[in-house]
Write a protein that holds these residues in place. Sequence first.
Motif, PDB file in Angstrom:
ATOM      1  N   UNK A  57     -40.404  -1.127   1.335  1.00 36.48           N
ATOM      2  CA  UNK A  57     -39.259  -0.230   1.444  1.00 36.48           C
ATOM      3  C   UNK A  57     -39.697   1.209   1.679  1.00 36.48           C
ATOM      4  N   UNK A  58     -40.941   1.518   1.323  1.00 31.53           N
ATOM      5  CA  UNK A  58     -41.454   2.872   1.506  1.00 31.53           C
ATOM      6  C   UNK A  58     -41.770   3.143   2.974  1.00 31.53           C
ATOM      7  N   UNK A  59     -41.837   4.419   3.324  1.00 35.32           N
ATOM      8  CA  UNK A  59     -42.289   4.796   4.652  1.00 35.32           C
ATOM      9  C   UNK A  59     -43.104   6.084   4.562  1.00 35.32           C
ATOM     10  N   UNK A  60     -43.497   6.601   5.677  1.00 31.99           N
ATOM     11  CA  UNK A  60     -44.261   7.848   5.770  1.00 31.99           C
ATOM     12  C   UNK A  60     -45.473   7.849   4.822  1.00 31.99           C
ATOM     13  N   UNK A  61     -45.703   8.956   4.112  1.00 28.32           N
ATOM     14  CA  UNK A  61     -46.898   9.094   3.273  1.00 28.32           C
ATOM     15  C   UNK A  61     -46.939   8.040   2.163  1.00 28.32           C
ATOM     16  N   UNK A  62     -45.775   7.734   1.587  1.00 29.62           N
ATOM     17  CA  UNK A  62     -45.727   6.747   0.506  1.00 29.62           C
ATOM     18  C   UNK A  62     -46.145   5.370   1.014  1.00 29.62           C
ATOM     19  N   UNK A  63     -45.705   5.005   2.203  1.00 28.01           N
ATOM     20  CA  UNK A  63     -46.077   3.703   2.769  1.00 28.01           C
ATOM     21  C   UNK A  63     -47.575   3.635   3.049  1.00 28.01           C
ATOM     22  N   UNK A 101     -47.946 -16.129  -0.150  1.00 27.60           N
ATOM     23  CA  UNK A 101     -47.992 -17.582   0.020  1.00 27.60           C
ATOM     24  C   UNK A 101     -47.216 -18.312  -1.076  1.00 27.60           C
ATOM     25  N   UNK A 102     -47.114 -17.691  -2.251  1.00 33.82           N
ATOM     26  CA  UNK A 102     -46.377 -18.295  -3.361  1.00 33.82           C
ATOM     27  C   UNK A 102     -44.862 -18.183  -3.183  1.00 33.82           C
ATOM     28  N   UNK A 103     -44.447 -17.456  -2.147  1.00 37.12           N
ATOM     29  CA  UNK A 103     -43.028 -17.357  -1.859  1.00 37.12           C
ATOM     30  C   UNK A 103     -42.316 -16.194  -2.517  1.00 37.12           C
ATOM     31  N   UNK A 104     -43.063 -15.272  -3.116  1.00 35.62           N
ATOM     32  CA  UNK A 104     -42.434 -14.103  -3.741  1.00 35.62           C
ATOM     33  C   UNK A 104     -41.986 -13.113  -2.668  1.00 35.62           C
ATOM     34  N   UNK A 105     -40.941 -12.360  -2.979  1.00 35.43           N
ATOM     35  CA  UNK A 105     -40.403 -11.377  -2.055  1.00 35.43           C
ATOM     36  C   UNK A 105     -40.700  -9.966  -2.554  1.00 35.43           C
ATOM     37  N   UNK A 106     -40.791  -9.040  -1.625  1.00 32.75           N
ATOM     38  CA  UNK A 106     -41.007  -7.640  -2.003  1.00 32.75           C
ATOM     39  C   UNK A 106     -39.870  -7.152  -2.898  1.00 32.75           C
ATOM     40  N   UNK A 107     -40.237  -6.568  -4.027  1.00 32.02           N
ATOM     41  CA  UNK A 107     -39.284  -5.974  -4.957  1.00 32.02           C
ATOM     42  C   UNK A 107     -39.835  -4.627  -5.400  1.00 32.02           C
ATOM     43  N   UNK A 108     -39.047  -3.883  -6.153  1.00 26.15           N
ATOM     44  CA  UNK A 108     -39.486  -2.585  -6.653  1.00 26.15           C
ATOM     45  C   UNK A 108     -39.302  -2.529  -8.161  1.00 26.15           C
ATOM     46  N   UNK A 130     -44.330  -1.131  -5.573  1.00 22.39           N
ATOM     47  CA  UNK A 130     -43.963  -2.491  -5.168  1.00 22.39           C
ATOM     48  C   UNK A 130     -44.386  -3.558  -6.166  1.00 22.39           C
ATOM     49  N   UNK A 131     -43.487  -4.510  -6.361  1.00 24.96           N
ATOM     50  CA  UNK A 131     -43.831  -5.803  -6.936  1.00 24.96           C
ATOM     51  C   UNK A 131     -44.068  -6.689  -5.725  1.00 24.96           C
ATOM     52  N   UNK A 132     -45.316  -7.007  -5.459  1.00 23.83           N
ATOM     53  CA  UNK A 132     -45.701  -7.492  -4.135  1.00 23.83           C
ATOM     54  C   UNK A 132     -45.148  -8.874  -3.817  1.00 23.83           C
ATOM     55  N   UNK A 133     -44.826  -9.027  -2.533  1.00 24.63           N
ATOM     56  CA  UNK A 133     -44.355 -10.305  -2.013  1.00 24.63           C
ATOM     57  C   UNK A 133     -44.172 -10.201  -0.519  1.00 24.63           C
TER      58      UNK A 133
END
Length: 363
Positions: free
Chosen positions: A273-279, A298-305, A265-268
Motif C-alpha cells: 500500500x506504500x509508495x514513494x520513499x516509504x515503498x 506461497x502460504x496464501x497470506x495477503x498484504x495487510x497493515x 506491512x504484515x507480509x503476503x
Amino acid sequence: MDWAYWYGKPVSTAKFKQVLSDFKVVEDIGFSPSGEGEHIFLLIEKTQLNTAYVAEQLAAFTGLPLRNISYAGRKDKFSISTQWFGVHCPGKKSFAWDEFDLKGVVIKSVSRHDKKLKTGALKRNAFTIVLRDVSDISAVQQRLDNIATGGVPNYFGSQRFGEVRYLDEAGQQCTKFGGNLTLAENLYNGKGIKNRNKRSVAISALRSWLFNTYISEKIRQETFATVTSGDVCILSGSNSFFTADKADASIQQRLVDRDIVLSAPMWGAGELAANDDAAVFEQTLAAHYPEITNCLVDLGLKQERRAIHLWPENLVHRVIDTQHIEVSFGLPKGCFATSILREVVQFTTNDATDHCAVNQLPE
C-alpha cells in the motif's frame, strides 16, 4: 532478534511473576450480552489454569461437544485472568452453573446472547502487573512517564517466537530461542508441518518476526515517529488507512496528535500500500529476506497493515515500597504487555517474558 528500543535499553532490572497475583488481566469484549438466545456467555476468573483446559471442563460439565465451547482469547496459565467463555446450547438448554466445581475457577456472571462468542471478539485487555526487586525505582517511574506520553513500539511479544530474555551471571542480557521460530524455519525450508495448531503458530511467528524487523529498522533510521512520503497511515481507533502523498507539516501534526499512526506491512501476496520513499524502504528491507517473504506469499497470506506505535490506555503506577512497583494499563486486542515491559526494565529471571500473551496463541 535484538529489536531496537524506543527509549534506549532499560537501566533498571526487576523480577516478574514471582507469585500468581503479580500478573492480572481482565478481558473487555466491548459489548453486553443481549440477555436472550441459545448462546450462554460466562465471565470466568481463572487462576493457574490455561484457557483450553477450562474449555474442556466446560464441555465435560455440559455434555456438549468441545466445538460448542468458545472463548474470545487465550490467557496465560500463570496469572489471575478474568475472561469470557461461550457455550452454544441448541434449544436453549439451561445448566446449574453453581454446581460447576473446578479448582481455580470462579464464575462471575452468566448471561445469554444471540450470537456465538468468536475468537478475537475483544476490544481490550486490562493488565495489573507487579515488578519485584526493582533495582532503580526512579528509573522505572521515569520510563513509565515517558511511555504514557510517547507510547512504545507495537512489537509482537517475544512469546510469539518462543523466546525468553534473561540476565546471565555476569549481568548481560541474553536471549534463549524457543520452538516457534524453529517451526517457522521448517516452513520456508519446504518442510511440512502436519499439526494444524503448530503450523498456525509457525506462520504467525514468521510473519510477526518480519513485522518487528520493520519497526526496529525504522527506529534505527530515526523514522519511527516521522511521516515520510508514501507512508501508510492508519486512522486511530479504526482499520481504515490512507497513503500520505507527501510528508508535510499538517500530516506530521496529525501523527503528533495521535489522530493517525504509522504502519508497516504484515507480509503476503499483493501490492504494497506504500509508495514513494516509504515503498522503497519496505521493498528494500523485504529484499533481504526473500525466503521469508516468498514463503508467506506461497502460504496464501495477503498484504495487510499493522500499526507500529502503541499507546497504553490509562497507564498508572503505584510504588509499593523501595523495591516493588505495581503497573496498570489497558491494551487493544492483539497487543502485548511485553511491548510495554521491555521498554521499562530488564528481567533478572528467565521466565519474565514467557507468560505475557494476550490473545490468540496457545499457552
